[in-house]
Motif scaffolding. Structure first.
Motif, PDB file in Angstrom:
ATOM      1  N   ARG A   1       0.841  -1.199   0.000  1.00  0.00           N
ATOM      2  CA  ARG A   1       0.000   0.000   0.000  1.00  0.00           C
ATOM      3  C   ARG A   1       0.878   1.253   0.000  1.00  0.00           C
ATOM      4  NH1 ARG A   1      -5.467  -1.362   1.664  1.00  0.00           N
ATOM      5  NH2 ARG A   1      -5.820   0.867   1.948  1.00  0.00           N
TER       6      ARG A   1
ATOM      7  N   GLU B   1      -2.702   4.453  -2.681  1.00  0.00           N
ATOM      8  CA  GLU B   1      -3.824   4.991  -1.914  1.00  0.00           C
ATOM      9  C   GLU B   1      -4.491   6.142  -2.675  1.00  0.00           C
ATOM     10  OE1 GLU B   1      -5.061   3.663   0.582  1.00  0.00           O
ATOM     11  OE2 GLU B   1      -3.514   2.438   1.515  1.00  0.00           O
TER      12      GLU B   1
ATOM     13  N   LEU C   1      -6.526   4.696  -5.598  1.00  0.00           N
ATOM     14  CA  LEU C   1      -7.779   4.098  -5.148  1.00  0.00           C
ATOM     15  C   LEU C   1      -8.807   5.168  -4.801  1.00  0.00           C
ATOM     16  CD1 LEU C   1      -6.331   1.283  -2.836  1.00  0.00           C
ATOM     17  CD2 LEU C   1      -7.266   1.002  -5.131  1.00  0.00           C
ATOM     18  N   ASP C   2      -8.350   6.230  -4.131  1.00  0.00           N
ATOM     19  CA  ASP C   2      -9.261   7.301  -3.732  1.00  0.00           C
ATOM     20  C   ASP C   2      -9.860   8.023  -4.940  1.00  0.00           C
ATOM     21  OD1 ASP C   2      -8.739   6.735  -1.100  1.00  0.00           O
ATOM     22  OD2 ASP C   2      -7.328   8.383  -0.799  1.00  0.00           O
TER      23      ASP C   2
ATOM     24  N   THR D   1     -10.251  -1.544  -3.823  1.00  0.00           N
ATOM     25  CA  THR D   1      -9.514  -1.592  -2.563  1.00  0.00           C
ATOM     26  C   THR D   1      -8.196  -2.292  -2.822  1.00  0.00           C
ATOM     27  OG1 THR D   1     -10.354  -3.748  -1.838  1.00  0.00           O
ATOM     28  CG2 THR D   1     -11.695  -1.805  -1.290  1.00  0.00           C
TER      29      THR D   1
ATOM     30  N   GLU E   1      -6.922  -4.629  -1.163  1.00  0.00           N
ATOM     31  CA  GLU E   1      -7.052  -6.066  -0.918  1.00  0.00           C
ATOM     32  C   GLU E   1      -7.664  -6.808  -2.102  1.00  0.00           C
ATOM     33  OE1 GLU E   1      -6.298  -3.894   2.537  1.00  0.00           O
ATOM     34  OE2 GLU E   1      -8.030  -3.674   1.190  1.00  0.00           O
ATOM     35  N   THR E   2      -8.521  -6.136  -2.851  1.00  0.00           N
ATOM     36  CA  THR E   2      -9.228  -6.817  -3.942  1.00  0.00           C
ATOM     37  C   THR E   2      -8.798  -6.324  -5.322  1.00  0.00           C
ATOM     38  OG1 THR E   2     -11.056  -5.203  -3.943  1.00  0.00           O
ATOM     39  CG2 THR E   2     -11.249  -7.100  -2.455  1.00  0.00           C
TER      40      THR E   2
END
Length: 443
Positions: free
Chosen positions: A250, A255, A258-259, A270, A272-273
């Motif tokens: 991460r 980050e 993703l945001d 996310t 994780e996915t």
């Protein structure tokens, strides 16, 4: 844009296209082998120098090796307290040998609205655009907020030792005051949701290294197999590395991606996915997936000379790309993967770069995009490759990748890098000129 003169704006766009075409026509192939490299980089640098001089802009040509020239110019800004912005583009290109082109790679031909040629996106388009913007500033009396250091560089495609690296080591004075840099790889549009476009901004780059694995064993006749076979031992190590999937890390750039991009794409993302989610990202998945994790890719194998001789030694080379802060972890992971009995020798290691994905410069990029594409958004991401920003980072210069290009939704700009029939829409160059002018004025 600083002027209401439509004719001047049209000239800016026209010059961006024509300068890009002129630079493509200069064969500046960088093979990475000194004996086979001509003087194309210097000829391209002199072309830029002449066009700048026509506008009254002085520039210094440096040539550490004959034919390997780079050019540096500085445009004074209006805010003496603001750090300078380094704007750089490399003038060398990768070879075209062995590729099947349908249009001459150095012809700079335009067909059906597309400009074809080596360097059309990597990255003579930006060199031509920056040159056009500098001349536009001079003609219209436009003064940027910050000092602009314009660098047209040699040797990026072979690591930058005779270009950006040489400048940092020998002529850092030419870069004095620079706090941020703007160059490749980003700025091109990708599909968002409901017809919106997202424009990627590289705020971080993977580090790059190479490693040589060597296995040694007992030489002998091929008819007498041995348990101490260097080729077999090396093959097991290479297979282990090739099959390994490093974990997702991460990073700050991840980050920020993703945001920004999840809502723009209309797909929940996310960390994780994201491996599974990238299946919904189309062609952009090939750019995002390797940015999630460290990678070590086997690329070269060497062992033996004759089929009936068991060699005493076998070697493999790996291309290694490492995320910010992961250097020690990656070294330990490779050591564990290859196992005992394998000698590991690391080559030159360039650390990852990491700039602030929430810096004020990103707001300037967003405003420039909004002016041309009101529904467009800027999305930070981590470039899984490296650029000349790795050299400038040694001077504390935070590097960003953003060459603004609005392209058709299905057009994979990054896929054009080093490809046959490299091409760019002519209209995208006009968009790039307008948007780059706003960025360099307001940054």
């Amino acid at each position: 844009m600083g002027t209401d003169d439509a004719a001047e704006l049209a000239r800016l766009q026209h010059e961006a296209v024509e300068f890009t075409r002129a630079l493509i026509r200069i064969d500046s192939v960088n093979t990475g082998v000194a004996e086979s490299i001509g003087d194309g980089e210097t000829r391209a640098a002199r072309y830029v120098q002449e066009r700048l001089a026509e506008a009254g802009i002085a520039a210094e040509l440096v040539e550490p090796v004959a034919g390997r020239g780079s050019l540096i110019a500085r445009i004074a800004g209006s805010d003496p307290d603001a750090g300078a912005l380094l704007v750089h583009a490399h003038l060398d290109v990768v070879p075209v040998a062995g590729q099947e082109w349908t249009h001459p790679p150095f012809g700079a031909e335009v067909h059906d609205g597309w400009l074809y040629g080596r360097g059309a996106v990597d990255m003579k388009n930006f060199a031509g655009t920056v040159l056009a913007v500098a001349r536009w500033f001079a003609r219209t009396g436009t003064r940027p907020r910050r000092d602009l250091v314009l660098a047209f560089l040699a040797d990026e495609e072979a690591g930058g030792a005779h270009g950006a690296g040489w400048l940092v080591d020998h002529r850092p004075d030419l870069l004095s005051g620079a706090t941020e840099a703007l160059s490749e790889v980003g700025g091109f549009s990708i599909p968002g949701a409901a017809g919106r476009r997202a424009y990627l901004a590289a705020t971080s780059e993977k580090g790059v290294a190479s490693v040589t694995l060597t296995a040694r064993g007992r030489a002998g006749h091929g008819s007498r197999p041995t348990d101490d076979n260097a080729v077999v031992r090396l093959a097991r190590a290479v297979a282990a590395v090739g099959a390994h999937r490093f974990p997702v890390v991460r990073t700050r750039a991840l980050e920020a991606f993703l945001d920004s991009y999840g809502p723009a794409r209309g797909v929940p993302l996310t960390a994780e996915t994201l491996d599974a989610d990238t299946g919904d990202l189309g062609f952009i998945a090939d750019l995002i997936r390797p940015s999630l994790r460290n990678t070590a890719t086997p690329t070269v194998l060497a062992a033996g000379q004759k089929t009936n001789v068991i060699p005493a030694e076998a070697r493999a080379r790996l291309d290694v790309r490492v995320l910010p802060g992961q250097d020690d972890t990656l070294r330990a992971d490779v050591r564990a993967l290859v196992g005992e009995g394998i000698d590991i020798r690391w080559g030159r290691w360039w650390p990852a770069t990491e700039a602030d994905p929430y810096a004020p410069l990103l707001d300037v990029l967003r405003a420039a995009i909004k002016a041309e594409d009101p529904d467009g958004i800027v999305v930070p991401y981590l470039l899984p490759a490296s650029t000349d920003n790795k050299h400038f980072a040694r001077l504390g210069i935070a590097g960003y990748g953003f060459v603004p290009l609005r392209v058709p939704d299905g057009f994979d700009v990054f896929g054009q890098f080093h490809a046959a029939d490299e091409r760019i829409p002519v209209e995208s160059l006009a968009f790039s000129a307008r948007t780059t002018a706003r960025i360099l004025r307001d940054a």
